[in-house]
Write a protein that holds these residues in place. Sequence first.
Motif, PDB file in Angstrom:
ATOM      1  N   VAL A   1      -0.377  -8.168   0.319  1.00 33.83           N
ATOM      2  CA  VAL A   1      -0.541  -8.063  -1.126  1.00 33.83           C
ATOM      3  C   VAL A   1      -1.578  -9.099  -1.525  1.00 33.83           C
ATOM      4  O   VAL A   1      -1.417 -10.288  -1.244  1.00 33.83           O
TER       5      VAL A   1
ATOM      6  N   TYR B   1      -3.413  -5.895  -5.280  1.00 35.48           N
ATOM      7  CA  TYR B   1      -3.828  -4.819  -4.382  1.00 35.48           C
ATOM      8  C   TYR B   1      -2.895  -4.783  -3.178  1.00 35.48           C
ATOM      9  O   TYR B   1      -2.557  -5.824  -2.605  1.00 35.48           O
ATOM     10  N   ASP B   2      -2.494  -3.589  -2.810  1.00 34.80           N
ATOM     11  CA  ASP B   2      -1.664  -3.375  -1.626  1.00 34.80           C
ATOM     12  C   ASP B   2      -2.598  -2.957  -0.493  1.00 34.80           C
ATOM     13  O   ASP B   2      -3.294  -1.949  -0.594  1.00 34.80           O
TER      14      ASP B   2
ATOM     15  N   GLU C   1      -2.473  -1.806  -7.331  1.00 34.12           N
ATOM     16  CA  GLU C   1      -1.177  -1.816  -7.993  1.00 34.12           C
ATOM     17  C   GLU C   1      -1.299  -2.627  -9.285  1.00 34.12           C
ATOM     18  O   GLU C   1      -2.386  -3.131  -9.606  1.00 34.12           O
TER      19      GLU C   1
END
Length: 276
Positions: A249, A208-209, A204
């Motif tokens: 996250v 990072y997701d 993202e």
Amino acid sequence: MLYEDMVASQAADALDEFIAERSPALGQLHSTMAAHGLNPDAMLNGTPASVGPMWEWITTQADEFGLAPRPLAEDSTSPAWPSWARHAMLVDPRPPARTLALVDGFTSYLAQVITTAIPSTQWFVGEHRLDDYPMLNYPVLATSHHQIFLPGIPLYSAYCSAHGRDPMNGTEMHAHTRRTIAALRGEGPVADKAEDPLVTVVAEVGCYDVGLRADLPENHAELLDRMVAELTDHDGVASVHRYGSAALVVDAPGWEDIWLKLWLTLWLQRHLHTDT
């Protein structure tokens, strides 16, 4: 070129390159052991039980070698690295070329042990119905039940050694070998879960997701707490926020999504079997 970026023909060529390296890498391991006063013929007897003592010795060497003295962009030794190290995602600070060579030799020996136990195993290009599969295009040892990228776990442990963290000991590596053999035979929980990736990682804006496999929070809650704590403390990771039982996250400006996915996958592969 990274495995993840290859087209089918490039992945096939990379597999051929990987296979061609197996015998020379094993020969180099024999020579290195002999130079240290060991008897490779006695230690490398082809049995799963021999993997533990072999890995203990390699870990001792990796601890001594520590970190590579130069960053990736300035390392003139990289053309001589095994192909899997050049095509996979290495990040700084990392183990030096001498450690990579030991991991490469151990990979060849591990392949010998597994193929002796299961002669039907074959080398393939990693594939999966899911595009996010961590071993997509990687050279894998496989049966119809399971596939494994053999350098993955040893390289993960070598990184632990280089960073002064907790590397896998001989007992753990022996257990990993036995689980791998069972999975390739279609036995045990590793084979049962082979279709379900442990983690997914989506890049993202600025983070990072991360999604975790659905059964992990319910069955391994304390283990996931440990994983989050260790990831938070890792080099290059600014923060880890858990916004759901199976969702994170991760703010890691120095990491690529590929490396984060591999680190999480290998950490879980190492620790899941010991969690009760």
